[in-house]
Design an enzyme around this catalytic site. Structure first.
Site, PDB file in Angstrom:
ATOM      1  N   HIS A   1      -2.169 -10.583   8.971  1.00  0.00           N
ATOM      2  CA  HIS A   1      -0.915 -11.315   8.767  1.00  0.00           C
ATOM      3  C   HIS A   1      -0.058 -10.552   7.764  1.00  0.00           C
ATOM      4  O   HIS A   1      -0.557 -10.148   6.708  1.00  0.00           O
ATOM      5  CB  HIS A   1      -1.178 -12.702   8.186  1.00  0.00           C
ATOM      6  CG  HIS A   1      -2.038 -13.578   9.045  1.00  0.00           C
ATOM      7  ND1 HIS A   1      -1.615 -14.088  10.250  1.00  0.00           N
ATOM      8  CD2 HIS A   1      -3.303 -14.033   8.876  1.00  0.00           C
ATOM      9  CE1 HIS A   1      -2.584 -14.831  10.776  1.00  0.00           C
ATOM     10  NE2 HIS A   1      -3.630 -14.807   9.965  1.00  0.00           N
TER      11      HIS A   1
ATOM     12  N   ASP B   1      -3.944   0.332  -2.088  1.00  0.00           N
ATOM     13  CA  ASP B   1      -4.404   1.564  -1.467  1.00  0.00           C
ATOM     14  C   ASP B   1      -5.596   1.257  -0.568  1.00  0.00           C
ATOM     15  O   ASP B   1      -5.694   0.158  -0.055  1.00  0.00           O
ATOM     16  CB  ASP B   1      -4.725   2.614  -2.540  1.00  0.00           C
ATOM     17  CG  ASP B   1      -4.570   4.028  -1.984  1.00  0.00           C
ATOM     18  OD1 ASP B   1      -4.845   4.228  -0.796  1.00  0.00           O
ATOM     19  OD2 ASP B   1      -4.183   4.929  -2.734  1.00  0.00           O
TER      20      ASP B   1
END
Ligand SMILES: *[C@@H]1O[C@H](CO)[C@@H](O)[C@H](O)[C@H]1NC(C)=O
Ligand SMILES: *[C@@H]1O[C@H](CO)[C@@H](O)[C@H](O)[C@H]1NC(C)=O
Length: 443
Positions: A292, A217
């Site tokens: 990434h 989250d």
């Protein structure tokens, strides 16, 4: 570290490192001056036996040191069965060198500090931690219930540093209506669910730096109202990613800068989320981002379907700059690196996307999307402020300079929600090739 203001004549010069801050942050008196009086919890009944409740001893120690002194939780394993609200402190520190393990089951906040000024909470060894054992709740309830680990409310001139907050039942750390604070050298590690936010801040003049967050989250997220927030050297290591929001009625966020944010296998590198609502977000910049394997890179979504629509024509976004972003998203064809979907009732203006080199890790094209958004770069439109329907821009060549460094510590798999999550050691860096601004405790 206390960021100090240098006065020359009548002109206050803030060191450039302070960027978006409006003035000094951190405690007003030194750690050593507060240590001239100590209140050791073990003198108030606490025992490092991982069974005796540290709650009442901690409250008593605070009562004796709250007007000047240091509450000490020495090295050792403590249980916390009842939560504490520590308030009305001045020139007070909490030195957490031990580890507090949750054994109680209430909701609320395990540790709440409120209405306090000149406050410091830290570990002198860098090994202090709170272990929330959230997995016990998550595996039996199948949902988030229970306590947040740490909440600061109306705290001014403070710092929180060199601590690990682990596996919260609900959220890890929030700052609500605080001012002039500094948070740094923190490792936060939770299960991979929503509702396990890392740091949430809605406050004024706060510097958050050198923080690592694992969860699924919020990594470090700004909520409304907030002003003068500087967030740098952030390592979102399998997280949701950083965000602003969700935003609703009367949003007031300005002068926020994020820089040096490294995001690995998260939902997004940066998101602004709202649906309907009113008010503004302005004078905000997101610089030096590396990502990434994330689902999204830049994700401005003013029709965010995971929240309920709020009445109002939309939060007005103005003067938002993205600069020097590198890396790649997981699948740029389905979720392009630039998504700027603004409210038709309040089109975004003065949005700048520059030096933006984010490519895709799979396939060989990416599709960016803009709606009711004005400014320069990618699919943003120039000119008037009328709403426009979503337009997409397909890119089939990798942008130059998209390759970017990885962190040696990138987490290969997440921690799930059913097994205990180990307490991490502090990483030596929170952004490729950047050393932490303040020395790590115990290093
Ligand atoms: C845009 O915001 C930046 C901070 O990100 C600020 O320095 C600049 O003055 C703002 N520009 C305008 C035109 O207000
Ligand atoms: C990130 O992943 C690495 C590798 O597993 C780990 O050593 C590090 O502690 C992780 N960070 C967090 C916040 O857990």
């Amino acid at each position: 570290m206390r960021a100090s203001t240098l006065f020359i004549g009548a002109i206050a010069l803030l060191p450039t490192a302070l960027g978006q801050l409006s003035g000094s942050v951190g405690p007003l008196t030194s750690t050593s001056s507060k240590a001239s009086k100590t209140c050791d919890v073990t003198d108030y009944g606490a025992k490092a036996d991982k069974t005796t409740d540290i709650g009442p001893p901690l409250t008593s120690a605070w009562a004796d040191c709250q007007k000047g002194g240091t509450v000490v939780i020495p090295e050792g394993d403590y249980a916390m069965k009842t939560w504490v609200t520590l308030k009305n402190g001045a020139a007070v520190a909490i030195q957490l060198d031990g580890i507090i393990y949750r054994t109680g089951t209430e909701g609320g906040n395990m540790i709440m500090i409120r209405d306090t000024s000149d406050f410091e909470m830290f570990s002198s060894t860098g090994k202090g931690a709170v272990q929330g054992y959230g997995y016990e709740v998550h595996k039996s309830d199948g949902q988030c219930t229970g306590a947040r680990i740490l909440r600061l409310y109306k705290v001014t001139s403070f710092s929180v540093h060199d601590l690990a907050l682990v596996d919260a039942p609900m959220y890890h750390f929030s700052m609500d209506t605080c001012t002039d604070g500094e948070v740094y050298n923190m490792a936060i590690r939770g299960g991979n669910w929503g509702c396990l936010d890392g740091i949430d801040v809605w406050s004024n003049n706060i510097w958050i730096h050198d923080v690592m967050v694992t969860n699924k989250d919020e990594c470090v997220t700004v909520k409304s109202p907030s002003k003068n927030i500087l967030i740098e050297n952030i390592y979102c290591n399998r997280s949701g990613g950083c965000a602003m929001g969700s935003l609703g009625a009367d949003t007031a966020i300005s002068q926020v800068q994020y820089k040096n944010v490294y995001t690995w296998t998260s939902n997004q590198m940066m998101m602004i989320k709202s649906w309907g609502g009113s008010g503004y977000v302005e004078d905000v910049s997101f610089e030096n981002f590396i990502g990434h394997g994330n689902s999204y890179a830049l994700d401005i979504d003013q029709y965010w379907s995971s929240m309920k629509e709020v009445s109002g024509s939309g939060v007005q976004l103005t003067n938002i700059t993205m600069k020097n972003w590198k890396g790649a998203v997981a699948n740029g064809a389905s979720r392009g690196p630039v998504k700027v979907v603004c409210a038709d009732g309040a089109p975004c203006s003065d949005v700048t996307i520059e030096d933006f080199s984010v490519w895709t890790e799979s396939g060989s094209k990416m599709v960016n999307q803009c709606r009711s958004a004005y400014g320069s770069g990618e699919c943003l439109k120039d000119g008037t402020t009328a709403s426009y329907a979503a337009v997409s821009q397909t890119v089939t060549a990798a942008p130059t300079g998209y390759t970017a460094a990885s962190m040696a510590d990138d987490l290969k798999s997440d921690f799930g929600t059913t097994v205990s999550i180990p307490i991490p050691t502090m990483p030596s860096s929170f952004f490729p090739s950047v050393t932490p601004i303040s020395k790590l405790a115990g290093s």
